[in-house]
Scaffold this active site. Structure first.
Site, PDB file in Angstrom:
ATOM      1  N   ASP A  77      49.813  68.253 107.871  1.00  0.00           N
ATOM      2  CA  ASP A  77      50.052  69.238 108.910  1.00  0.00           C
ATOM      3  C   ASP A  77      48.679  69.718 109.395  1.00  0.00           C
ATOM      4  O   ASP A  77      47.676  69.545 108.711  1.00  0.00           O
ATOM      5  CB  ASP A  77      50.873  70.397 108.337  1.00  0.00           C
ATOM      6  CG  ASP A  77      51.116  71.487 109.358  1.00  0.00           C
ATOM      7  OD1 ASP A  77      51.411  71.157 110.517  1.00  0.00           O
ATOM      8  OD2 ASP A  77      50.998  72.669 108.993  1.00  0.00           O
TER       9      ASP A  77
ATOM     10  N   ASP B 257      51.920  73.528 104.663  1.00  0.00           N
ATOM     11  CA  ASP B 257      51.884  74.877 104.104  1.00  0.00           C
ATOM     12  C   ASP B 257      52.971  75.789 104.640  1.00  0.00           C
ATOM     13  O   ASP B 257      53.070  76.932 104.214  1.00  0.00           O
ATOM     14  CB  ASP B 257      50.522  75.522 104.379  1.00  0.00           C
ATOM     15  CG  ASP B 257      50.345  75.861 105.846  1.00  0.00           C
ATOM     16  OD1 ASP B 257      50.845  75.103 106.696  1.00  0.00           O
ATOM     17  OD2 ASP B 257      49.720  76.898 106.147  1.00  0.00           O
TER      18      ASP B 257
ATOM     19  N   ASP C 215      57.420  72.386 107.442  1.00  0.00           N
ATOM     20  CA  ASP C 215      57.091  71.150 106.733  1.00  0.00           C
ATOM     21  C   ASP C 215      58.033  70.853 105.573  1.00  0.00           C
ATOM     22  O   ASP C 215      57.897  69.815 104.933  1.00  0.00           O
ATOM     23  CB  ASP C 215      55.651  71.211 106.192  1.00  0.00           C
ATOM     24  CG  ASP C 215      54.651  71.552 107.267  1.00  0.00           C
ATOM     25  OD1 ASP C 215      54.751  70.969 108.355  1.00  0.00           O
ATOM     26  OD2 ASP C 215      53.782  72.414 107.034  1.00  0.00           O
TER      27      ASP C 215
END
Length: 1002
Positions: free
Chosen positions: A389, A689, A693
């Site tokens: 990410d 995080d 996700d």
């Protein structure tokens, strides 16, 4: 983990009960269950599987998950539930849906013991112990029995302890307030909640026992238990539209089970709190789904574990094939044959190969990386692509305001580095008001980007009741959500949505004299919702310049909202989003600098040198030539990815092979990307995080969540380090663990084969291995060596080649075959040297087995085999390139030294006491004893040289005989195909599918 329904014996139990005719529900609401009311008595057939209830639906002619009864609910249907359910309707739904509880089964010790004994490992142990008792190996059988009892006791205790811990974590029973259809409020147990119940959330919040859609008011929620996201999230009311409700697409309006509601406000005029309607209960909630994934995990498809089972079967077949003609006595034939099978198949092998994983898990924990799925540590060693990410993972979590530019019909103004320097007006008000920042105990909380934006304006945020002014607390009969200073009240919010790429608010000035609607979001989306004449002509040029510099760009717009003026009865809180977000006036651009974390470029470079492909997956706009180390690349946005999946599936694998950045990706698209990469036979890692996700983290082979929590159910691994430096460490530990597991597997296999050869030779001579000799070799030599062998630490660097994962590969099988041959030759050499001596005394041919002990043959074979157990521990222990060299494992070196000294002493001078205990023959010829030690040293030298040659690829020349074969991995075959093609990717070309949709790669 205990399972509610055994996979080996699936029992489907039908519970039958009568439902009295208690009332006639509305057909539109109860669709599939309406038949229950049409007869006086109706049977409801259902069964439970893995905590989920499946009911029989005549309409579908099958058992269906009970959640299908409310899967067609629309947002409008949920708003209709605000009136509440009657006690009768709630009772009927409770019988249909069951109790609202996540019930983790905790089995009694008797049942656990029965299931544990039925484990193939312990069944084999029981069989072996019984056989050894029949064969008079009493000491050995008793010792193994005691070890097995201790192992079973520890296993039962740990299993039940984990079940109790998980049950305590999963079960949540509390009292909640619900609204009845009569308008009255009633306090009930959370166990009695059913989908459709209207729940009143108190102002001080609560630990939510169900999934619910927020209908009125706002809630500040801590979702760290589910997502690992430490920043509280502001939830806003669900819009009352005709669209189908889904908790995935409406996350901003959904309260999830197990999350802590910190505070609620704005839901009911005259008092605090919020209003929500229950959407899912029990195992159908988000928390129930995560608990279910822990209780019933998906099987790990890893070749190493599959080959281990196959290899055990091969050893069993080998043991049986050489045990058919050892004696002419029928009873002895059976006992000797079965005894050799118990020797050929090492019962401790499954436990031994997990030793390296246990050590790796401990080392990871000391580095701040927590693991809830230890078998995945070995999979880390085979990762071939790693997805990251962007925001908060590769870049800093917080963004710094870089500047603002006001825009209008005359173009853009000069860049203003600090928004607080803007003249009072719509741009400054939009920056200060268009956010979801809220106050908790006087401290502002919210998205880091919005906090930075708000703080840059110099405005302050206050609670509506902060100054005691009733006019600030309510507006038009509705709760004011926030009060700004200078005086502005936020009366309605439409939160940011990944699908819509924007958010908006409605504000009123003090006294209600004017109302404004503000919107912020992606520049392209905001510009498309503004009147064309208000968007500067240089919009596209400016946006391209700022994006190429790696800046995060947001656009703002506004318009007067005449509906809300003068405290009208039609309050702002009831204005529809579609009415607000149209015909806006463009205000300008906000640029924010998202600095790359200093570790990101270094880590990506390390992974590249290790030939591990890196991919960036972000929900943001394509950031230009990203400075985090990705360099030049093919970038794909979410719309193109969706088009490729839907209309160009034949091109998708090729695009996935070349694309490096995936921008504007929705959470479900991130998950789909991971699965598509896995279809190409990649081993995929994912690091993120945030809540967006979670799906990708769970779908990947190795998911790493960057979180402050010690463990998160969002992914198998949780790192307390807030950067991606944990990724190379995790891969190094995975490679080290996989190599250690290979070494331990080969060692336990060789230990079994060494003992197997010894027994075959001695059985042929009508003698056997003594009871305490078995104990000495198995426990003192092999077990101790196997335990300390796994302590080797990983290498400091990532090597370009990955360790093998197949135990049935040519180097492994060839190595075992050659070492077995060397073992047989060494033991036969010791035997023939013994029989060639002048002082040799032949065996008594009238006595068999252990009754023929002590004798010279047994002593010479035992002495050499003892050295061979130690020799193989050194030979199969691998170091470079995935582990530190052997001499770094000081404990292992110390044990090796002690064992070599012990065996040398037993050969040269065992003494009368140990000779009697181990039933060794007292050979007085010192030269002969030194010769045995020399044979052992020669055996070590030959095996060591052979292993070095195998490591250098000596056996690979045999593969030339079969010719070159294409790789079994699809991505490797595709890479060769694309490398030979000069026309891929087809940049700046339009690909036309059969439908009218087109996509352009650029």
């Amino acid at each position: 983990m205990p399972q509610e329904i055994s996979v080996l014996a699936m029992l489907i139990c039908f519970f039958v009960f009568s439902l009295e005719l208690l009332g006639q529900p509305e057909e539109a609401e109860w669709r599939d269950t309406v038949e229950l009311y049409k007869e006086e008595k109706t049977l409801l057939r259902y069964y439970l599987f893995e905590g989920l209830r499946y009911v029989w639906l005549d309409r579908k002619g099958a058992f269906c998950c009970v959640s299908v009864l409310n899967e067609d609910w629309t947002c409008k249907d949920l708003h209709g539930c605000q009136k509440g359910l009657s006690p009768l309707e709630q009772s009927l739904r409770r019988r249909m849906y069951g109790a609202n509880i996540i019930d983790v089964p905790v089995k009694p010790y008797t049942k656990l013991l029965f299931e544990e004994i039925l484990n193939p490992f312990y069944m084999f142990q029981v069989f072996s112990i019984t056989l050894w008792m029949i064969d008079a190996y009493y000491y050995y059988a008793l010792c193994i029995f005691i070890i097995s009892v201790i192992s079973i006791t520890i296993s039962l205790y740990e299993t039940r302890k984990q079940s109790v811990t998980l049950r305590n974590m999963a079960q949540l029973v509390t009292n909640v307030t619900i609204r009845r259809n009569s308008g009255a409020e009633e306090c009930v147990s959370s166990v009695d909640l059913v989908p459709g119940d209207c729940v009143i959330i108190p102002q001080e919040g609560l630990l939510l026992p169900c999934d619910a859609a927020l209908l009125a008011g706002e809630c500040l929620v801590n979702e760290s238990m589910l997502t690992g996201e430490s920043v509280p999230v502001l939830k806003t009311p669900l819009p009352a539209g005709e669209g189908k409700y889904s908790s995935d697409t409406e996350r901003r309006h959904t309260l999830f089970c197990g999350t802590q509601l910190i505070q609620a406000k704005g839901g009911m005029p005259g008092c605090g709190g919020a209003v929500a309607v229950v959407t899912n209960t029990g195992f159908f909630t988000a928390k129930g789904n995560l608990v279910s994934s822990i209780l019933y995990p998906q099987p790990i498809n890893f070749r190493f574990y599959q080959d281990a089972v196959k290899f055990l079967l091969i050893l069993g077949c080998v043991g049986k094939s050489f045990s058919s003609d050892l004696t002419r006595v029928y009873r002895e034939l059976i006992i000797r044959s079965l005894d050799i099978v118990t020797i050929a198949v090492p019962p401790a092998l499954p436990a031994a190969i997990t030793t390296g994983t246990i050590y790796a898990q401990r080392r990871l924990k000391s580095q701040g990386i927590f693991c809830i799925s230890p078998p995945r540590i070995n999979i880390c060693g085979k990762l071939s692509v790693f997805c990251f990410d962007k925001t908060g993972t590769l870049t800093e979590e917080g963004l710094d305001v870089w500047g603002v530019m006001e825009g209008g019909t005359d173009g853009f103004s000069e860049l203003v580095p600090e928004p607080r320097r803007l003249l009072p007006g719509s741009m400054l008000s939009g920056l200060a008001c268009c956010h979801t920042v809220t106050l908790l105990r006087g401290e502002p909380l919210g998205d880091p980007l919005e906090l930075k934006m708000f703080e840059s304006t110099g405005w302050t945020l206050q609670e509506p009741e902060g100054d005691g002014n009733v006019l600030d607390a309510e507006f038009g009969g509705h709760k004011v959500l926030a009060v700004m200073r200078p005086p502005t009240r936020i009366v309605s919010r439409f939160p940011f949505s990944s699908a819509l790429q924007r958010m908006s608010v409605v504000t009123v000035a003090h006294g209600g004299s004017s109302a404004l609607a503000f919107m912020k979001g992606s520049p392209e989306m905001v510009a498309s919702l503004c009147r064309v004449e208000t968007v500067p002509a240089q919009f596209s040029t400016k946006l391209r310049i700022f994006s190429s510099e790696g800046l995060r760009v947001l656009a703002l717009a506004y318009k007067p909202n005449t509906v809300c003026i003068s405290d009208s009865v039609v309050a702002c809180a009831s204005v529809h989003r579609g009415e607000v977000e149209r015909d806006m006036q463009f205000l300008g651009l906000l640029m924010m600098k998202n600095l790359v974390k200093p570790e990101s470029a270094k880590v990506i470079n390390i992974l590249r040198l290790a030939h591990i492909r890196t991919v960036m997956v972000t929900g943001e706009k394509y950031p230009g030539l990203y400075q985090g180390g990705f360099g030049y690349h093919l970038a794909i946005n979410g719309k193109s990815f969706a088009a490729l999946c839907d209309y160009f599936p034949e091109y998708l694998p090729k695009v996935l092979m070349r694309a490096t950045i995936f921008a504007r990706m929705a959470p479900d698209q991130k998950t789909q990307l991971v699965k598509e990469l896995q279809k190409l036979n990649y081993r995929v890692g994912m690091c993120g995080d945030g809540a967006n996700d979670c799906g990708a983290l769970r779908a990947s082979d190795v998911g790493v969540s960057l979180s402050e929590a010690e463990a998160s159910v969002a992914s198998p691994f949780t790192s307390k380090t807030e950067n991606i430096s944990c990724v190379p460490l995790l891969i190094r530990e995975g490679r080290c663990s996989l190599v250690t597991s290979f070494s331990l597997f080969r060692y336990m296999a060789m230990y079994s084969l060494i003992q197997y050869c010894s027994v075959l030779i001695l059985y042929t001579l009508k003698t056997s291995v003594a009871d305490l000799q078995y104990l000495f070799c198995d426990l003192l030599l092999v077990t101790v060596l196997a335990i300390v062998m796994g302590k080797g630490a990983p290498s400091e660097e990532l090597h370009p080649c990955r360790p093998p994962a197949s135990l049935l590969a040519l180097p492994v099988l060839g190595s075992l075959f050659i070492h077995t041959c060397m073992t047989i030759l060494g033991q036969l050499a010791a035997l023939f040297i013994t029989t060639s001596q002048d002082w040799y005394i032949p065996l008594n041919s009238t006595v068999y087995g252990t009754h023929n002990l002590p004798n010279m043959e047994n002593t010479s074979v035992f002495d050499l085999s003892g050295f061979q157990y130690i020799i193989m521990a050194v030979v199969v222990t691998k170091g470079y390139p995935h582990k530190k060299p052997l001499y770094h494992n000081l404990v292992f070196l110390f044990v090796l030294f002690i064992h070599f000294a012990l065996m040398t002493w037993l050969v040269l001078y065992p003494g009368p006491f140990f000779s009697r205990i181990l039933q060794l023959y007292n050979i007085t010829d010192t030269d002969f004893k030194m010769l045995l030690v020399g044979v052992a040293a020669l055996n070590f030298l030959i095996c060591f040289v052979v292993e070095v040659l195998i490591d250098l690829g000596f056996l690979n020349c045999l593969r030339l005989l079969r010719g070159k074969r294409p790789s079994k991995k699809l991505y490797k075959r595709l890479n060769i195909l694309l490398s030979d093609s000069t026309s891929w990717p087809p940049l700046n070309q339009t690909l036309s599918p059969t439908s009218h949709t087109v996509v352009c790669l650029s």
